[in-house]
Design an enzyme around this catalytic site. Structure first.
Site, short mmCIF file in Angstrom:
data_model
loop_
_atom_site.label_atom_id
_atom_site.label_comp_id
_atom_site.label_asym_id
_atom_site.label_seq_id
_atom_site.Cartn_x
_atom_site.Cartn_y
_atom_site.Cartn_z
N ARG A 69 4.57 4.62 -57.33
CA ARG A 69 3.24 4.97 -57.11
C ARG A 69 2.67 5.07 -58.59
NH1 ARG A 69 0.06 10.38 -55.73
NH2 ARG A 69 -1.90 9.30 -55.21
N HIS A 84 3.68 2.20 -48.96
CA HIS A 84 3.39 3.44 -48.22
C HIS A 84 4.58 3.42 -47.33
CE1 HIS A 84 -0.67 3.96 -49.38
NE2 HIS A 84 0.08 4.08 -50.38
N HIS A 94 -0.57 3.27 -60.38
CA HIS A 94 -1.49 4.31 -61.24
C HIS A 94 -1.67 3.70 -62.65
CE1 HIS A 94 -2.56 7.57 -58.06
NE2 HIS A 94 -2.13 6.75 -57.51
N ASN A 142 -4.10 12.73 -59.59
CA ASN A 142 -2.47 12.76 -59.99
C ASN A 142 -1.86 13.70 -59.26
OD1 ASN A 142 -3.51 15.33 -60.60
ND2 ASN A 142 -3.11 15.58 -62.76
C1 HEM Z 1 -4.55 0.33 -51.41
C2 HEM Z 1 -4.89 1.46 -52.04
C3 HEM Z 1 -4.19 2.51 -52.14
C4 HEM Z 1 -4.51 3.74 -51.82
C5 HEM Z 1 -5.81 4.04 -51.18
C6 HEM Z 1 -3.35 4.75 -51.98
C7 HEM Z 1 -3.35 5.99 -51.87
C8 HEM Z 1 -2.43 7.18 -51.54
C9 HEM Z 1 -2.43 8.15 -51.41
C10 HEM Z 1 -3.71 8.95 -50.98
C11 HEM Z 1 -1.13 8.92 -51.33
C12 HEM Z 1 -0.68 10.28 -51.18
C13 HEM Z 1 -0.90 11.12 -52.40
C14 HEM Z 1 -0.56 12.48 -51.74
O1 HEM Z 1 -1.25 12.94 -51.00
O2 HEM Z 1 0.29 13.08 -52.47
C15 HEM Z 1 -0.37 7.74 -51.94
C16 HEM Z 1 1.03 7.79 -51.89
C17 HEM Z 1 1.79 6.89 -52.49
N1 HEM Z 1 1.42 5.40 -52.52
FE1 HEM Z 1 -0.27 4.72 -52.31
N2 HEM Z 1 -2.23 4.00 -52.33
C18 HEM Z 1 -2.62 2.81 -52.40
C19 HEM Z 1 -1.75 1.71 -53.08
C20 HEM Z 1 -0.48 1.80 -53.12
C21 HEM Z 1 0.21 0.82 -53.92
C22 HEM Z 1 -0.64 -0.61 -54.30
C23 HEM Z 1 1.45 1.31 -54.11
C24 HEM Z 1 2.54 0.57 -54.69
C25 HEM Z 1 3.01 -0.57 -54.46
C26 HEM Z 1 1.57 2.60 -53.66
C27 HEM Z 1 2.56 3.36 -53.51
C28 HEM Z 1 2.61 4.69 -53.00
C29 HEM Z 1 3.83 5.60 -52.84
C30 HEM Z 1 5.17 4.98 -53.10
C31 HEM Z 1 3.58 6.91 -52.40
C32 HEM Z 1 4.15 7.95 -52.09
C33 HEM Z 1 4.28 8.88 -53.38
C34 HEM Z 1 5.10 10.03 -53.24
O3 HEM Z 1 6.06 10.16 -52.69
O4 HEM Z 1 5.00 11.02 -54.17
N3 HEM Z 1 0.31 3.13 -53.07
N4 HEM Z 1 -0.95 6.44 -51.95
C1 LIG Z 2 -3.47 17.24 -62.39
O1 LIG Z 2 -5.06 17.32 -63.21
C2 LIG Z 2 -5.38 18.56 -62.98
C3 LIG Z 2 -6.78 18.53 -63.56
O2 LIG Z 2 -7.31 17.79 -62.75
C4 LIG Z 2 -4.23 19.61 -63.63
O3 LIG Z 2 -4.59 20.83 -63.66
C5 LIG Z 2 -2.89 19.47 -63.18
O4 LIG Z 2 -2.16 20.14 -64.07
C6 LIG Z 2 -2.55 18.02 -63.22
N1 LIG Z 2 -1.10 17.95 -62.49
C7 LIG Z 2 -0.13 17.16 -63.10
C8 LIG Z 2 0.99 17.17 -62.22
O5 LIG Z 2 -0.06 16.88 -64.10
#
Ligand code: HEM
Ligand SMILES: *[C@@H]1O[C@H](CO)[C@@H](O)[C@H](O)[C@H]1NC(C)=O
Ligand SMILES: *[C@@H]1O[C@H](CO)[C@@H](O)[C@H](O)[C@H]1NC(C)=O
Ligand SMILES: *[C@@H]1O[C@H](CO)[C@@H](O)[C@H](O)[C@H]1NC(C)=O
Ligand SMILES: *[C@@H]1O[C@H](CO)[C@@H](O)[C@H](O)[C@H]1NC(C)=O
Ligand SMILES: *[C@@H]1O[C@H](CO)[C@@H](O)[C@H](O)[C@H]1NC(C)=O
Length: 323
Positions: free
Chosen positions: A62, A193, A66, A94
């Site tokens: 991820r 995902h 980003h 983030n």
């Molecule tokens: C298409 C648009 C995308 C959206 C809107 C999106 C959105 C999100 C969101 C909201 C989360 C959860 C964050 C949280 O609540 O902690 C997430 C997690 C994740 N995303 Fe996406 N994502 C997108 C595309 C991608 C792409 C292109 C990749 C990599 C190829 C990716 C890989 C991941 C991974 C691996 C996680 C899990 C992270 C973790 O375990 O901390 N995502 N994504």
């Molecule tokens: C994410 O951003 C917020 C401010 O928007 C900051 O307070 C926080 O420490 C950041 N978290 C990480 C894990 O860097």
């Protein structure tokens, strides 16, 4: 004759220009001569971390996404904020990014072997691949190298470049198009995902207030919604759960099988079924072999977004700080 000559001249000019641009392109094993063990070291240190904590693969995958979607794959996500600058990593989305320590560990190891040679942008790209690959004990896709590190990281550039999980198909398509990625790339890369965690607040409006009338998203599987509601209250911002229930650390094509059963977690996942072309791609990617092949190819394209090469940017000494 003169016409012929000017044509030849134009051809030569074009060839020279192409040659110059090519000099700045990513290539296979860019560090072959300057740091021959670079890719081995990245893999070695990454595997050490993933073997201690299987969640790291999702974090690095991820983080790479980003990084690439904001100012290209230039390591700008890794830069710390300073007194005068709020960096990308401190922007809203983030929340759950982690694994910065893994990247710094790799960087420190590389600096002790070949100082000033390997960019943080390349380290992150390689580590994303290697962390996902750990499960398979082989490299799951080819990574080209030769990226340089950016010197700018602004939190304000995050919104507008990273699509939110509430995005519909139109918004996702245009967000990817802005990065020269196709609908095919969008569907394939959403398969990321298949691993990792989400916080409740990334999807809870789908459960509790979809259209602002205290309702539930009618497109989400009723049983799945019930399970999710048992875990997430409407105001929960801290609980996390597997995005791919039951196989959250397994990199596989389950994401697509679940999605077709209306068990995609985010609106942005479910949105892939709302377009006929995208839905067809979802169907194809339920084949694991197909998914693995396509994922590697789309990752290669994502890893090339707006890269700095040649003499652009710099090679950071530590990844959290510009030189
Ligand atoms: C298409 C648009 C995308 C959206 C809107 C999106 C959105 C999100 C969101 C909201 C989360 C959860 C964050 C949280 O609540 O902690 C997430 C997690 C994740 N995303 Fe996406 N994502 C997108 C595309 C991608 C792409 C292109 C990749 C990599 C190829 C990716 C890989 C991941 C991974 C691996 C996680 C899990 C992270 C973790 O375990 O901390 N995502 N994504
Ligand atoms: C994410 O951003 C917020 C401010 O928007 C900051 O307070 C926080 O420490 C950041 N978290 C990480 C894990 O860097
Ligand atoms: C990393 O490399 C060292 C030295 O070659 C080796 O002993 C170690 O087992 C390697 N670790 C992994 C996870 O491959
Ligand atoms: C998709 O989302 C965008 C941005 O939120 C919105 O302007 C647009 O009307 C939506 N399109 C559809 C078809 O719902
Ligand atoms: C649901 O959304 C509406 C409109 O956005 C808002 O006014 C209302 O406060 C929300 N309800 C809850 C319980 O969050
Ligand atoms: C960046 O910030 C993190 C968290 O505050 C810290 O642990 C790390 O040492 C910082 N890195 C640099 C290069 O300043």
């Amino acid at each position: 004759m003169t016409r012929m000559r000017s044509r030849v001249l134009v051809l030569v000019l074009v060839a020279v220009l192409v040659g110059v641009c090519k000099g700045g392109e990513l290539r296979k094993n860019f560090y072959r001569k300057t740091c021959p063990d670079a890719e081995f070291i990245v893999k070695n240190v990454t595997w050490k971390h993933v073997s201690n904590n299987a969640n790291i693969a999702a974090k690095l995958l991820r983080m790479h996404f980003h990084d690439c979607f904001v100012r290209g794959c230039d390591g700008s996500i890794l830069i710390n904020s300073t007194a005068s600058n709020t960096a990308e990593k401190d922007a809203g989305p983030n929340l759950s990014l982690a694994g910065y320590d893994v990247i710094e560990d790799i960087k420190a190891t590389l600096e002790s072997t070949c100082p000033g040679i390997v960019s943080c942008a390349d380290i992150l790209t390689l580590a994303a691949r290697d962390s996902v690959s750990f499960q398979f004990k082989k490299s799951m896709w080819e990574v080209l190298t030769g990226r340089r590190d950016g010197t700018v990281s602004r939190a304000s550039e995050t919104r507008g470049n990273l699509p939110p999980p509430s995005s519909n198909f139109t918004a996702l398509k245009s967000s990817f198009k802005n990065k020269k990625l196709t609908v095919h790339d969008l569907v394939v890369l959403s398969g990321g995902h298949t691993i990792g965690l989400s916080h409740c607040n990334s999807f809870s409006t789908r459960l509790y207030n979809f259209t602002g009338k205290g309702d539930q998203d009618p497109t989400i599987d009723a049983e799945y919604a019930k399970t999710l509601k048992n875990i997430c209250s409407p105001t929960d911002t801290t609980t996390t759960l597997d995005m791919d229930p039951g196989s959250g650390t397994d990199f596989d094509s389950d994401f697509y099988t679940g999605l077709l059963k209306n068990k995609g977690l985010f609106t942005s996942d479910a949105a892939l079924l709302t377009n006929k072309g995208a839905r067809n791609i979802v169907n194809e990617l339920t084949s694991q072999a197909k998914f693995f092949t396509e994922f590697g190819q789309s990752m290669k394209r994502m890893g090339a977004i707006e890269v700095l090469t040649g003499s652009a940017g710099e090679i950071r000494k530590v990844c959290g700080k510009i030189n």
